[in-house]
Design a protein around this motif. Structure first.
Motif, PDB file in Angstrom:
ATOM      1  N   ILE A 100       5.858 -60.430  20.302  1.00 19.34           N
ATOM      2  CA  ILE A 100       4.850 -59.381  20.108  1.00 19.34           C
ATOM      3  C   ILE A 100       3.692 -59.578  21.072  1.00 19.34           C
ATOM      4  N   ARG A 101       3.280 -60.813  21.304  1.00 23.05           N
ATOM      5  CA  ARG A 101       2.208 -61.060  22.276  1.00 23.05           C
ATOM      6  C   ARG A 101       2.641 -60.608  23.664  1.00 23.05           C
ATOM      7  N   ARG A 102       3.917 -60.844  24.006  1.00 24.92           N
ATOM      8  CA  ARG A 102       4.442 -60.420  25.305  1.00 24.92           C
ATOM      9  C   ARG A 102       4.400 -58.894  25.427  1.00 24.92           C
ATOM     10  N   VAL A 103       4.780 -58.184  24.361  1.00 26.53           N
ATOM     11  CA  VAL A 103       4.736 -56.720  24.358  1.00 26.53           C
ATOM     12  C   VAL A 103       3.296 -56.239  24.534  1.00 26.53           C
ATOM     13  N   LEU A 104       2.371 -56.838  23.799  1.00 27.76           N
ATOM     14  CA  LEU A 104       0.964 -56.441  23.919  1.00 27.76           C
ATOM     15  C   LEU A 104       0.446 -56.685  25.335  1.00 27.76           C
ATOM     16  N   LYS A 105       0.814 -57.820  25.908  1.00 30.00           N
ATOM     17  CA  LYS A 105       0.362 -58.142  27.265  1.00 30.00           C
ATOM     18  C   LYS A 105       0.957 -57.166  28.278  1.00 30.00           C
ATOM     19  N   ALA A 106       2.236 -56.834  28.118  1.00 28.37           N
ATOM     20  CA  ALA A 106       2.896 -55.909  29.048  1.00 28.37           C
ATOM     21  C   ALA A 106       2.427 -54.475  28.851  1.00 28.37           C
ATOM     22  N   GLY A 107       1.958 -54.171  27.639  1.00 31.32           N
ATOM     23  CA  GLY A 107       1.531 -52.806  27.352  1.00 31.32           C
ATOM     24  C   GLY A 107       2.687 -51.837  27.250  1.00 31.32           C
ATOM     25  N   LYS A 108       3.882 -52.390  26.973  1.00 31.66           N
ATOM     26  CA  LYS A 108       5.079 -51.534  26.913  1.00 31.66           C
ATOM     27  C   LYS A 108       6.177 -52.253  26.133  1.00 31.66           C
ATOM     28  N   ILE A 109       6.876 -51.487  25.303  1.00 33.99           N
ATOM     29  CA  ILE A 109       8.058 -52.002  24.615  1.00 33.99           C
ATOM     30  C   ILE A 109       9.240 -51.675  25.519  1.00 33.99           C
ATOM     31  N   ARG A 110       9.950 -52.708  25.963  1.00 38.29           N
ATOM     32  CA  ARG A 110      11.019 -52.511  26.943  1.00 38.29           C
ATOM     33  C   ARG A 110      12.417 -52.493  26.339  1.00 38.29           C
ATOM     34  N   THR A 111      12.593 -53.177  25.200  1.00 36.41           N
ATOM     35  CA  THR A 111      13.936 -53.300  24.634  1.00 36.41           C
ATOM     36  C   THR A 111      13.929 -52.935  23.157  1.00 36.41           C
ATOM     37  N   GLU A 112      15.123 -52.673  22.629  1.00 39.12           N
ATOM     38  CA  GLU A 112      15.233 -52.406  21.193  1.00 39.12           C
ATOM     39  C   GLU A 112      14.829 -53.630  20.375  1.00 39.12           C
ATOM     40  N   THR A 113      15.120 -54.810  20.886  1.00 41.21           N
ATOM     41  CA  THR A 113      14.734 -56.040  20.184  1.00 41.21           C
ATOM     42  C   THR A 113      13.217 -56.102  20.044  1.00 41.21           C
ATOM     43  N   ASP A 114      12.504 -55.809  21.132  1.00 37.83           N
ATOM     44  CA  ASP A 114      11.043 -55.772  21.070  1.00 37.83           C
ATOM     45  C   ASP A 114      10.580 -54.684  20.106  1.00 37.83           C
ATOM     46  N   TYR A 115      11.251 -53.531  20.159  1.00 36.96           N
ATOM     47  CA  TYR A 115      10.887 -52.410  19.289  1.00 36.96           C
ATOM     48  C   TYR A 115      10.943 -52.846  17.822  1.00 36.96           C
ATOM     49  N   TYR A 116      12.054 -53.470  17.426  1.00 38.85           N
ATOM     50  CA  TYR A 116      12.192 -53.856  16.017  1.00 38.85           C
ATOM     51  C   TYR A 116      11.246 -54.994  15.633  1.00 38.85           C
ATOM     52  N   ALA A 117      10.945 -55.890  16.557  1.00 39.37           N
ATOM     53  CA  ALA A 117       9.969 -56.948  16.259  1.00 39.37           C
ATOM     54  C   ALA A 117       8.600 -56.338  15.979  1.00 39.37           C
ATOM     55  N   VAL A 118       8.204 -55.371  16.802  1.00 41.88           N
ATOM     56  CA  VAL A 118       6.917 -54.705  16.598  1.00 41.88           C
ATOM     57  C   VAL A 118       6.957 -53.865  15.334  1.00 41.88           C
ATOM     58  N   ARG A 119       8.038 -53.108  15.160  1.00 39.18           N
ATOM     59  CA  ARG A 119       8.149 -52.211  14.001  1.00 39.18           C
ATOM     60  C   ARG A 119       8.096 -52.985  12.692  1.00 39.18           C
ATOM     61  N   ASN A 120       8.694 -54.177  12.667  1.00 46.55           N
ATOM     62  CA  ASN A 120       8.723 -54.987  11.454  1.00 46.55           C
ATOM     63  C   ASN A 120       7.372 -55.614  11.141  1.00 46.55           C
ATOM     64  N   SER A 121       6.443 -55.605  12.080  1.00 45.42           N
ATOM     65  CA  SER A 121       5.147 -56.240  11.869  1.00 45.42           C
ATOM     66  C   SER A 121       3.991 -55.265  11.733  1.00 45.42           C
ATOM     67  N   VAL A 122       4.103 -54.099  12.315  1.00 47.29           N
ATOM     68  CA  VAL A 122       2.948 -53.221  12.491  1.00 47.29           C
ATOM     69  C   VAL A 122       2.361 -52.696  11.180  1.00 47.29           C
ATOM     70  N   ASP A 123       3.161 -52.486  10.157  1.00 45.59           N
ATOM     71  CA  ASP A 123       2.654 -51.897   8.913  1.00 45.59           C
ATOM     72  C   ASP A 123       1.525 -52.696   8.276  1.00 45.59           C
ATOM     73  N   GLY A 124       1.575 -54.004   8.399  1.00 44.18           N
ATOM     74  CA  GLY A 124       0.571 -54.818   7.728  1.00 44.18           C
ATOM     75  C   GLY A 124      -0.536 -55.327   8.618  1.00 44.18           C
ATOM     76  N   VAL A 125      -0.588 -54.894   9.873  1.00 44.58           N
ATOM     77  CA  VAL A 125      -1.620 -55.376  10.787  1.00 44.58           C
ATOM     78  C   VAL A 125      -2.961 -54.763  10.390  1.00 44.58           C
ATOM     79  N   SER A 126      -3.937 -55.607  10.095  1.00 47.49           N
ATOM     80  CA  SER A 126      -5.227 -55.090   9.632  1.00 47.49           C
ATOM     81  C   SER A 126      -6.224 -54.899  10.765  1.00 47.49           C
ATOM     82  N   ASP A 127      -6.026 -55.555  11.908  1.00 46.06           N
ATOM     83  CA  ASP A 127      -6.916 -55.336  13.042  1.00 46.06           C
ATOM     84  C   ASP A 127      -6.649 -53.938  13.590  1.00 46.06           C
ATOM     85  N   GLU A 128      -7.645 -53.073  13.497  1.00 39.35           N
ATOM     86  CA  GLU A 128      -7.449 -51.665  13.850  1.00 39.35           C
ATOM     87  C   GLU A 128      -7.042 -51.477  15.304  1.00 39.35           C
TER      88      GLU A 128
END
Length: 154
Positions: A100-128
């Motif tokens: 997820i840090r790599r995705v944030l640094k790149a500013g882009k989701i490049r693969t489905e694996t990255d997509y699902y890692a982000v998707r599985n985490s984003v719902d509970g992220v409290s930092d707006e």
């Protein structure tokens, strides 16, 4: 791996203690001195800097061990962490998960694996800011995926 700042040590120690019990319960009969939190506390007495390094490794291990938590299970765990005034697992994933840090640094989701890692985490992220950025990256990936699947093969 993101480090633990001295001012965050006690909070992250409490987070880890709760997570160890929820994600990696210790076997019955384990000598209390061998519990990971007891070992961490012993290390903190002689070397606070090494204890912070050990805690960062423990947090990373707990994030990896909980990678399969998603949906209602993740929301439930996040709620219990929030009730204890601790960061949610989703927030910690953003901070400590290399993918997820790599995705944030790149500013882009490049693969489905990255997509699902982000998707599985984003719902509970409290930092707006992180939450908004991750949702934007998800939407961009979904739009690219829809466009790619609508394009006929050459």
């Amino acid at each position: 791996m993101s480090g633990i700042r001295p001012e965050d040590y006690e909070m992250m120690r409490a987070w880890s203690a709760l997570m160890v019990e929820r994600v990696m319960p210790m076997p019955p009969g384990l000598n209390p001195e061998l519990h990971p939190i007891a070992c961490l506390d012993k290390m903190a007495v002689t070397s606070p800097a090494r204890a912070r390094q050990g805690l960062a490794m423990m947090v990373g291990d707990l994030v990896e061990a909980s990678h399969c938590l998603q949906g209602n299970d993740l929301l439930e765990l996040d709620a219990s962490l929030r009730e204890a005034n601790l960061p949610t697992l989703s927030d910690i994933r953003v901070r400590f998960d290399r993918q997820i840090r790599r995705v944030l640094k790149a500013g882009k989701i490049r693969t489905e694996t990255d997509y699902y890692a982000v998707r599985n985490s984003v719902d509970g992220v409290s930092d707006e800011a992180d939450s908004a950025n991750l949702w934007k990256l998800l939407a961009e990936f979904e739009a690219r995926s829809a466009k790619d699947s609508a394009t006929p093969p050459a």
